[in-house]
Design an enzyme around this catalytic site. Structure first.
Site, PDB file in Angstrom:
ATOM      1  N   ASP A 288       0.789  -1.237   0.000  1.00  0.00           N
ATOM      2  CA  ASP A 288       0.000   0.000   0.000  1.00  0.00           C
ATOM      3  C   ASP A 288       0.822   1.289   0.000  1.00  0.00           C
ATOM      4  O   ASP A 288       0.280   2.375  -0.219  1.00  0.00           O
ATOM      5  CB  ASP A 288      -1.006   0.002   1.162  1.00  0.00           C
ATOM      6  CG  ASP A 288      -0.364  -0.173   2.540  1.00  0.00           C
ATOM      7  OD1 ASP A 288       0.799   0.255   2.722  1.00  0.00           O
ATOM      8  OD2 ASP A 288      -1.029  -0.717   3.441  1.00  0.00           O
TER       9      ASP A 288
ATOM     10  N   HIS B 158       6.589  -7.769  -1.128  1.00  0.00           N
ATOM     11  CA  HIS B 158       5.559  -8.154  -2.110  1.00  0.00           C
ATOM     12  C   HIS B 158       5.282  -7.051  -3.126  1.00  0.00           C
ATOM     13  O   HIS B 158       4.240  -7.068  -3.785  1.00  0.00           O
ATOM     14  CB  HIS B 158       4.265  -8.569  -1.386  1.00  0.00           C
ATOM     15  CG  HIS B 158       4.423  -9.832  -0.573  1.00  0.00           C
ATOM     16  ND1 HIS B 158       3.565 -10.193   0.436  1.00  0.00           N
ATOM     17  CD2 HIS B 158       5.361 -10.818  -0.651  1.00  0.00           C
ATOM     18  CE1 HIS B 158       3.964 -11.347   0.956  1.00  0.00           C
ATOM     19  NE2 HIS B 158       5.051 -11.745   0.320  1.00  0.00           N
TER      20      HIS B 158
HETATM   21  C1  BJW Z   1      -3.845  -6.281  13.224  1.00  0.00           C
HETATM   22  C2  BJW Z   1      -4.718  -5.197  13.323  1.00  0.00           C
HETATM   23  C3  BJW Z   1      -4.245  -4.046  14.002  1.00  0.00           C
HETATM   24  C4  BJW Z   1      -5.712  -6.788  12.229  1.00  0.00           C
HETATM   25  N1  BJW Z   1      -3.012  -4.019  14.513  1.00  0.00           N
HETATM   26  N2  BJW Z   1      -2.640  -6.235  13.746  1.00  0.00           N
HETATM   27  C5  BJW Z   1       5.591 -23.180   2.084  1.00  0.00           C
HETATM   28  C6  BJW Z   1       4.510 -23.832   2.668  1.00  0.00           C
HETATM   29  C7  BJW Z   1       3.210 -23.635   2.176  1.00  0.00           C
HETATM   30  C8  BJW Z   1       2.976 -22.812   1.089  1.00  0.00           C
HETATM   31  C9  BJW Z   1       4.040 -22.169   0.514  1.00  0.00           C
HETATM   32  C10 BJW Z   1       5.326 -22.371   1.004  1.00  0.00           C
HETATM   33  N3  BJW Z   1       6.159 -21.597   0.256  1.00  0.00           N
HETATM   34  C11 BJW Z   1       5.444 -20.944  -0.685  1.00  0.00           C
HETATM   35  C12 BJW Z   1       4.151 -21.283  -0.552  1.00  0.00           C
HETATM   36  C13 BJW Z   1       3.029 -20.792  -1.402  1.00  0.00           C
HETATM   37  C14 BJW Z   1       2.547 -19.417  -1.060  1.00  0.00           C
HETATM   38  C15 BJW Z   1       2.017 -19.407   0.382  1.00  0.00           C
HETATM   39  O1  BJW Z   1       2.647 -18.977   1.304  1.00  0.00           O
HETATM   40  N4  BJW Z   1       0.780 -19.865   0.541  1.00  0.00           N
HETATM   41  C16 BJW Z   1       0.143 -19.862   1.851  1.00  0.00           C
HETATM   42  C17 BJW Z   1      -1.200 -19.142   1.730  1.00  0.00           C
HETATM   43  C18 BJW Z   1       0.016 -21.251   2.368  1.00  0.00           C
HETATM   44  N5  BJW Z   1       3.601 -18.413  -1.227  1.00  0.00           N
HETATM   45  C19 BJW Z   1       3.872 -17.915  -2.416  1.00  0.00           C
HETATM   46  O2  BJW Z   1       3.298 -18.279  -3.420  1.00  0.00           O
HETATM   47  C20 BJW Z   1       4.978 -16.867  -2.477  1.00  0.00           C
HETATM   48  N6  BJW Z   1       5.894 -17.217  -3.488  1.00  0.00           N
HETATM   49  C21 BJW Z   1       6.790 -18.175  -3.322  1.00  0.00           C
HETATM   50  O3  BJW Z   1       7.021 -18.716  -2.262  1.00  0.00           O
HETATM   51  O4  BJW Z   1       7.454 -18.498  -4.472  1.00  0.00           O
HETATM   52  C22 BJW Z   1       8.328 -19.607  -4.506  1.00  0.00           C
HETATM   53  C23 BJW Z   1       8.920 -19.653  -5.898  1.00  0.00           C
HETATM   54  C24 BJW Z   1      10.281 -19.767  -6.037  1.00  0.00           C
HETATM   55  C25 BJW Z   1      10.832 -19.802  -7.329  1.00  0.00           C
HETATM   56  C26 BJW Z   1      10.006 -19.688  -8.438  1.00  0.00           C
HETATM   57  C27 BJW Z   1       8.647 -19.561  -8.298  1.00  0.00           C
HETATM   58  C28 BJW Z   1       8.094 -19.532  -7.004  1.00  0.00           C
HETATM   59  C29 BJW Z   1       4.405 -15.516  -2.887  1.00  0.00           C
HETATM   60  C30 BJW Z   1       3.464 -14.966  -1.883  1.00  0.00           C
HETATM   61  C31 BJW Z   1       2.828 -13.703  -2.431  1.00  0.00           C
HETATM   62  C32 BJW Z   1       1.748 -13.166  -1.515  1.00  0.00           C
HETATM   63  N7  BJW Z   1       0.998 -12.175  -2.198  1.00  0.00           N
HETATM   64  C33 BJW Z   1      -0.036 -11.446  -1.491  1.00  0.00           C
HETATM   65  C34 BJW Z   1      -0.693 -10.478  -2.506  1.00  0.00           C
HETATM   66  C35 BJW Z   1       0.274  -9.303  -2.787  1.00  0.00           C
HETATM   67  C36 BJW Z   1      -0.252  -8.377  -3.819  1.00  0.00           C
HETATM   68  C37 BJW Z   1      -1.480  -7.624  -3.382  1.00  0.00           C
HETATM   69  O5  BJW Z   1      -1.637  -7.163  -2.249  1.00  0.00           O
HETATM   70  O6  BJW Z   1      -2.317  -7.477  -4.235  1.00  0.00           O
HETATM   71  O7  BJW Z   1       0.534 -10.720  -0.391  1.00  0.00           O
HETATM   72  S1  BJW Z   1      -1.247 -12.481  -0.713  1.00  0.00           S
HETATM   73  C38 BJW Z   1      -1.435 -11.484   0.723  1.00  0.00           C
HETATM   74  O8  BJW Z   1      -0.950 -12.207   1.893  1.00  0.00           O
HETATM   75  C39 BJW Z   1      -0.487 -10.294   0.537  1.00  0.00           C
HETATM   76  C40 BJW Z   1       0.074 -10.130   1.919  1.00  0.00           C
HETATM   77  O9  BJW Z   1       1.292  -9.409   1.864  1.00  0.00           O
HETATM   78  C41 BJW Z   1       0.242 -11.557   2.376  1.00  0.00           C
HETATM   79  C42 BJW Z   1       0.338 -11.699   3.880  1.00  0.00           C
HETATM   80  O10 BJW Z   1      -0.819 -11.287   4.516  1.00  0.00           O
HETATM   81  P1  BJW Z   1      -0.732 -10.542   5.917  1.00  0.00           P
HETATM   82  O11 BJW Z   1      -0.026  -9.269   5.773  1.00  0.00           O
HETATM   83  O12 BJW Z   1      -0.215 -11.479   6.923  1.00  0.00           O
HETATM   84  O13 BJW Z   1      -2.274 -10.187   6.166  1.00  0.00           O
HETATM   85  P2  BJW Z   1      -3.440 -11.063   6.807  1.00  0.00           P
HETATM   86  O14 BJW Z   1      -4.713 -10.473   6.366  1.00  0.00           O
HETATM   87  O15 BJW Z   1      -3.230 -12.501   6.569  1.00  0.00           O
HETATM   88  O16 BJW Z   1      -3.254 -10.847   8.377  1.00  0.00           O
HETATM   89  C43 BJW Z   1      -3.512  -9.585   8.989  1.00  0.00           C
HETATM   90  C44 BJW Z   1      -3.175  -9.688  10.459  1.00  0.00           C
HETATM   91  O17 BJW Z   1      -3.312  -8.407  11.028  1.00  0.00           O
HETATM   92  C45 BJW Z   1      -4.080 -10.628  11.235  1.00  0.00           C
HETATM   93  O18 BJW Z   1      -3.286 -11.508  12.033  1.00  0.00           O
HETATM   94  C46 BJW Z   1      -4.878  -9.683  12.143  1.00  0.00           C
HETATM   95  O19 BJW Z   1      -5.194 -10.268  13.404  1.00  0.00           O
HETATM   96  C47 BJW Z   1      -3.939  -8.532  12.296  1.00  0.00           C
HETATM   97  N8  BJW Z   1      -4.540  -7.220  12.614  1.00  0.00           N
HETATM   98  N9  BJW Z   1      -5.919  -5.482  12.759  1.00  0.00           N
HETATM   99  C48 BJW Z   1      -2.258  -5.095  14.425  1.00  0.00           C
HETATM  100  N10 BJW Z   1      -5.063  -2.907  14.182  1.00  0.00           N
END
Ligand code: BJW
Length: 247
Positions: free
Chosen positions: A105, A120
């Site tokens: 953002d 990201h």
């Molecule tokens: C508060 C609050 C307040 C609320 N104060 N807190 C190993 C195991 C399993 C799977 C995988 C693995 N390795 C890779 C994977 C696959 C995948 C993955 O992780 N999948 C999981 C879902 C299981 N990962 C990938 O695909 C990644 N790539 C990769 O590993 O590539 C390997 C590769 C190598 C070589 C060649 C090819 C590939 C890429 C991941 C990309 C993630 N993209 C996104 C979208 C970004 C673009 C966009 O925004 O449009 O990124 S998805 C989304 O999730 C976004 C975020 O950055 C990311 C994380 O989310 P975040 O920030 O944690 O948010 P939330 O909503 O989950 O949590 C919010 C938190 O805030 C909560 O806990 C609330 O309680 C809290 N909260 N109010 C403080 N006031």
């Protein structure tokens, strides 16, 4: 929030030379940006497979761009909150202070943070699908959907990392390196679900860093944290700052 825990956190920071911070969507929640996985999270309304994968973009670039256009409109209207502001200030107070964010953002930059790794990508940057050139673009809404590269006419895509895509290896290497060297790692507002970002605090912990987590809800990381500050980032960070006396 227990004031003893706030004091403990302030003491840990005061005694640390190298501090690393990892932020997630939760830090921007109090600014009005929706998180991904919460009750009102984006993934409750939209399917990641339809909007945040390279396959989705190949299938229907217009749909993906409409979603990003909508999100750019939303993010463009909001301001950094006290959590972003406190981190921006701490960068000027602590000699070695690095910020690693999963957020696209741009609110950390808007708050004034400079030493920042965007794991990201950034929603305000566009990338040419042919030449890979990255340009900054703050137009909202974008004129043409999908936008075209002014140099070669090919389609532009959001400069963000979708599921199944590799993170920029230089950025990821620098992030792991910071985690291996820091004495304290502060983890704010992430569900610690998405890899490889979720591994960074565990890597820091294995290398001997103290982990402090701020989140209203426990996460898979909480059992590894030395201190879990349960609550909102925009309330807790200014309280720690008061104890630090950097005002
Ligand atoms: C508060 C609050 C307040 C609320 N104060 N807190 C190993 C195991 C399993 C799977 C995988 C693995 N390795 C890779 C994977 C696959 C995948 C993955 O992780 N999948 C999981 C879902 C299981 N990962 C990938 O695909 C990644 N790539 C990769 O590993 O590539 C390997 C590769 C190598 C070589 C060649 C090819 C590939 C890429 C991941 C990309 C993630 N993209 C996104 C979208 C970004 C673009 C966009 O925004 O449009 O990124 S998805 C989304 O999730 C976004 C975020 O950055 C990311 C994380 O989310 P975040 O920030 O944690 O948010 P939330 O909503 O989950 O949590 C919010 C938190 O805030 C909560 O806990 C609330 O309680 C809290 N909260 N109010 C403080 N006031």
């Amino acid at each position: 929030m227990n004031s003893e825990d706030i004091k403990r956190a302030a003491e840990i920071f005061r005694n640390a030379k190298r501090i690393a911070v990892l932020t997630g969507a939760g830090i921007s929640a109090e600014s009005g940006v929706p998180t991904f996985r919460g009750k009102d999270g984006l993934w409750r309304q939209f399917r990641a497979e339809d909007l945040a994968t390279p396959e989705a973009f190949s299938r229907d670039p217009k749909l993906v761009w409409e979603w990003y256009n909508w999100r750019r409109g939303l993010v463009g209207k909001v301001e950094p909150n006290p959590a972003h502001q406190t981190l921006a200030k701490w960068e000027t107070v602590f000699p070695e202070f690095a910020l690693i964010t999963q957020n696209v953002d741009g609110l950390h930059v808007k708050a004034g943070s400079k030493n920042i790794l965007e794991l990201h990508g950034n929603i305000w940057k566009l990338r040419c699908t042919k030449e890979e050139t990255v340009t900054e673009n703050h137009a909202s809404p974008l004129g043409e959907i999908p936008p075209r590269c002014p140099a070669c006419g090919e389609m532009l895509r959001p400069h963000v990392v979708w599921f199944g895509e590799a993170l920029d290896p230089n950025i990821l290497h620098r992030a792991f390196s910071l985690c291996s060297l820091c004495e304290v790692m502060l983890v704010i507002g992430t569900s610690a679900f998405v890899q490889p970002a979720a591994s960074l605090p565990l890597y820091a912990s294995d290398a001997g860093a103290k982990i402090i987590e701020i989140n209203p809800d426990p996460t898979p990381l909480t059992s590894y944290a030395n201190l879990f500050l349960q609550g909102k980032a925009g309330e807790i960070l200014p309280l720690i700052d008061q104890y630090l006396g950097t005002i």
